[in-house]
Design a protein around this motif. Structure first.
Motif, PDB file in Angstrom:
ATOM      1  N   LEU A 139       0.733  -1.199   0.214  1.00 31.30           N
ATOM      2  CA  LEU A 139      -0.203   0.067  -0.149  1.00 31.30           C
ATOM      3  C   LEU A 139       0.933   1.220   0.137  1.00 31.30           C
ATOM      4  O   LEU A 139       0.605   2.185  -0.683  1.00 31.30           O
ATOM      5  N   THR A 140       1.895   1.129   0.758  1.00 33.97           N
ATOM      6  CA  THR A 140       2.868   2.474   0.825  1.00 33.97           C
ATOM      7  C   THR A 140       3.702   2.380  -0.438  1.00 33.97           C
ATOM      8  O   THR A 140       3.686   3.716  -1.158  1.00 33.97           O
ATOM      9  N   LEU A 141       3.923   1.557  -0.886  1.00 35.86           N
ATOM     10  CA  LEU A 141       4.594   1.600  -2.407  1.00 35.86           C
ATOM     11  C   LEU A 141       3.700   2.162  -3.364  1.00 35.86           C
ATOM     12  O   LEU A 141       3.954   3.195  -4.198  1.00 35.86           O
ATOM     13  N   CYS A 142       2.281   1.754  -3.556  1.00 32.28           N
ATOM     14  CA  CYS A 142       1.501   2.297  -4.527  1.00 32.28           C
ATOM     15  C   CYS A 142       1.021   3.622  -4.034  1.00 32.28           C
ATOM     16  O   CYS A 142       0.890   4.311  -5.167  1.00 32.28           O
ATOM     17  N   TYR A 143       0.975   4.217  -2.883  1.00 30.86           N
ATOM     18  CA  TYR A 143       0.864   5.397  -2.608  1.00 30.86           C
ATOM     19  C   TYR A 143       1.899   6.341  -2.941  1.00 30.86           C
ATOM     20  O   TYR A 143       1.729   7.625  -3.479  1.00 30.86           O
ATOM     21  N   THR A 144       2.996   5.929  -2.955  1.00 31.82           N
ATOM     22  CA  THR A 144       4.309   6.562  -3.277  1.00 31.82           C
ATOM     23  C   THR A 144       4.285   6.901  -4.564  1.00 31.82           C
ATOM     24  O   THR A 144       4.743   7.893  -5.252  1.00 31.82           O
ATOM     25  N   MET A 145       4.003   5.989  -5.521  1.00 30.37           N
ATOM     26  CA  MET A 145       4.058   6.193  -6.895  1.00 30.37           C
ATOM     27  C   MET A 145       2.862   6.980  -7.284  1.00 30.37           C
ATOM     28  O   MET A 145       3.136   7.931  -8.157  1.00 30.37           O
ATOM     29  N   LEU A 146       1.782   6.927  -6.675  1.00 24.79           N
ATOM     30  CA  LEU A 146       0.728   8.258  -6.775  1.00 24.79           C
ATOM     31  C   LEU A 146       1.019   9.493  -6.415  1.00 24.79           C
ATOM     32  O   LEU A 146       0.868  10.411  -7.189  1.00 24.79           O
ATOM     33  N   VAL A 147       1.954   9.447  -5.522  1.00 21.92           N
ATOM     34  CA  VAL A 147       2.410  10.888  -5.017  1.00 21.92           C
ATOM     35  C   VAL A 147       3.391  11.592  -5.981  1.00 21.92           C
ATOM     36  O   VAL A 147       3.422  12.716  -6.505  1.00 21.92           O
ATOM     37  N   VAL A 148       4.199  10.716  -6.487  1.00 25.42           N
ATOM     38  CA  VAL A 148       5.224  11.120  -7.581  1.00 25.42           C
ATOM     39  C   VAL A 148       4.431  11.425  -8.828  1.00 25.42           C
ATOM     40  O   VAL A 148       4.497  12.739  -9.603  1.00 25.42           O
ATOM     41  N   TYR A 149       3.504  10.745  -9.047  1.00 21.30           N
ATOM     42  CA  TYR A 149       2.578  11.099 -10.283  1.00 21.30           C
ATOM     43  C   TYR A 149       2.064  12.622 -10.237  1.00 21.30           C
ATOM     44  O   TYR A 149       1.819  13.330 -11.027  1.00 21.30           O
ATOM     45  N   ILE A 150       1.349  12.744  -9.013  1.00 23.84           N
ATOM     46  CA  ILE A 150       0.771  13.873  -8.660  1.00 23.84           C
ATOM     47  C   ILE A 150       1.609  15.091  -8.636  1.00 23.84           C
ATOM     48  O   ILE A 150       1.178  16.164  -9.302  1.00 23.84           O
ATOM     49  N   GLN A 151       2.977  14.878  -8.141  1.00 20.70           N
ATOM     50  CA  GLN A 151       3.542  15.906  -8.252  1.00 20.70           C
ATOM     51  C   GLN A 151       4.296  16.331  -9.391  1.00 20.70           C
ATOM     52  O   GLN A 151       4.332  17.482  -9.939  1.00 20.70           O
ATOM     53  N   GLU A 152       4.418  15.342 -10.626  1.00 19.70           N
ATOM     54  CA  GLU A 152       4.943  15.654 -11.947  1.00 19.70           C
ATOM     55  C   GLU A 152       3.625  16.260 -12.617  1.00 19.70           C
ATOM     56  O   GLU A 152       3.795  17.163 -13.226  1.00 19.70           O
ATOM     57  N   ASP A 153       2.629  15.893 -12.462  1.00 21.45           N
ATOM     58  CA  ASP A 153       1.351  16.671 -13.028  1.00 21.45           C
ATOM     59  C   ASP A 153       1.052  17.813 -12.524  1.00 21.45           C
ATOM     60  O   ASP A 153       0.748  18.959 -13.309  1.00 21.45           O
ATOM     61  N   GLN A 154       1.481  18.249 -11.218  1.00 20.68           N
ATOM     62  CA  GLN A 154       1.353  19.755 -10.482  1.00 20.68           C
ATOM     63  C   GLN A 154       2.428  20.576 -11.266  1.00 20.68           C
ATOM     64  O   GLN A 154       2.175  21.775 -11.349  1.00 20.68           O
ATOM     65  N   ASN A 155       3.482  20.083 -11.626  1.00 22.43           N
ATOM     66  CA  ASN A 155       4.702  20.770 -12.207  1.00 22.43           C
ATOM     67  C   ASN A 155       4.170  21.266 -13.419  1.00 22.43           C
ATOM     68  O   ASN A 155       4.574  22.340 -13.888  1.00 22.43           O
ATOM     69  N   ARG A 156       3.551  20.653 -14.297  1.00 24.51           N
ATOM     70  CA  ARG A 156       2.927  20.797 -15.231  1.00 24.51           C
ATOM     71  C   ARG A 156       1.848  21.740 -15.344  1.00 24.51           C
ATOM     72  O   ARG A 156       1.573  22.691 -16.403  1.00 24.51           O
TER      73      ARG A 156
END
Length: 335
Positions: free
Chosen positions: A235-252
């Motif tokens: 669960l932690t690994l999946c949520y970490t991947m989601l946070v990374v995706y959100i951060q990249e999307d927010q930078n755009r």
């Protein structure tokens, strides 16, 4: 049939209210000082660009209605007092993970680009960090209610002082900064550029303490059971991947809609997590955090616009500096 307060609150209502009051006061101090910083920097930039006659008030009338500020403050105090320590700890750890992801993904450069946006987004997480830290520090204390009352009183005083400063600056700084007869405005004129750096250090310290308290709380409530790590690791690994995706999307995408979209994704993921491993009170607290984030972010449009403008100005100044450097190098090569 009414639900008992123990189903919603971790502690007695008085202690929970004092904790929420401390959290709301911390958010208020952060927002007021950020508004002071951006307003003084805007006035300084405008005065350096053109010599105009003194103005007695802000051209954009930055002060909101007093009743709106009061409503926001007490709404946050109530919402933070309702959010339990388990969910508050998850919110703190999630935001800390987002900050680390921002650094790793190079969302923040050496000059601190993006720090303003992170401070704006940290409002409700900061309130949760203050409340869960207080819960951690006062566990088993014999006079916890008295200690929380003193902390709430001190926080209230700091919040009132920061709002008074912001009110004074918004109404009188354009005049006092030119006339130079007000002690407050003179201090801001000489050292106002250090406010943002001081806020960043204070927020980092608050989250460092809250991370320790949150980790202990999460371990006691979720990870102390047998075989819990086997369930939490994926669960932690999946949520970490989601946070990374959100951060990249927010930078755009850096607009207000992108921020609200990010909030929905983050809290939606936490809601699914609590539906999986939490109980129904945790699910209710996650739903309360949706309201808390909205109460923090919706009135902060002025701060977001100021942060985005600063980032644009920084990017333009960097590009112009690089252009001048290339021009100088080209001219020197020709010579």
């Amino acid at each position: 049939m009414f639900l008992p307060y123990s189903w919603i609150l971790d502690s007695n209502p008085i202690d929970s209210f004092f904790q929420g009051l401390v959290g709301a006061s911390g958010i208020s101090v952060l927002c007021n000082l950020m508004r002071v910083y951006h307003f003084t920097q805007t006035i300084s930039d405008s005065e350096s660009e053109t010599e105009s006659k003194p103005r007695s008030s802000s051209p954009d009338n930055p002060l909101r209605g007093n009743w709106k500020d009061v409503l926001q403050f007490w709404s946050l105090a109530v919402l933070l007092s309702l959010v339990g320590s388990r969910v508050s700890s998850l919110i703190v750890l999630e935001f800390s993970l987002r900050v680390v992801s921002a650094w790793v993904s190079a969302g923040l450069d050496a000059n601190g680009r993006g720090l303003d946006r992170l401070l704006i987004q940290s409002q409700f997480s900061l309130g949760c960090g203050l409340t869960c830290t207080l819960v951690f520090l006062h566990q088993g204390a014999p006079h916890s209610s008295l200690s929380l009352f003193l902390a709430a009183a001190l926080s209230w005083a700091l919040s009132s002082a920061s709002y008074d400063l912001w009110s004074h600056v918004a109404r009188l700084y354009p005049l006092h900064s030119t006339e130079r007869y007000c002690g407050k405005c003179i201090n801001l004129l000489t050292s106002g550029h250090t406010i943002l750096a001081s806020l960043q250090k204070a927020v980092i310290l608050a989250f460092a303490l809250a991370t320790v308290a949150s980790t202990t709380t999460i371990y006691d409530h979720f990870l102390s059971q047998k075989d819990a790590l086997k369930f939490w690791t994926p669960l932690t690994l999946c949520y970490t991947m989601l946070v990374v995706y959100i951060q990249e999307d927010q930078n755009r995408h850096t607009g207000t809609e992108a921020l609200m979209h990010t909030v929905l994704l983050r809290l939606g993921a936490l809601l699914v997590l609590m539906l999986t491993v939490g109980d129904w009170s945790d699910v209710l607290h996650i739903l309360i955090t949706f309201l808390g984030e909205a109460v923090c972010l919706l009135p902060s449009q002025d701060l977001l616009q100021a942060a985005l403008k600063d980032e644009e100005d920084t990017s333009l100044s960097k590009s112009s500096h690089k252009t001048r450097e290339r021009t100088k190098k080209t001219s020197s090569d020709h010579n």
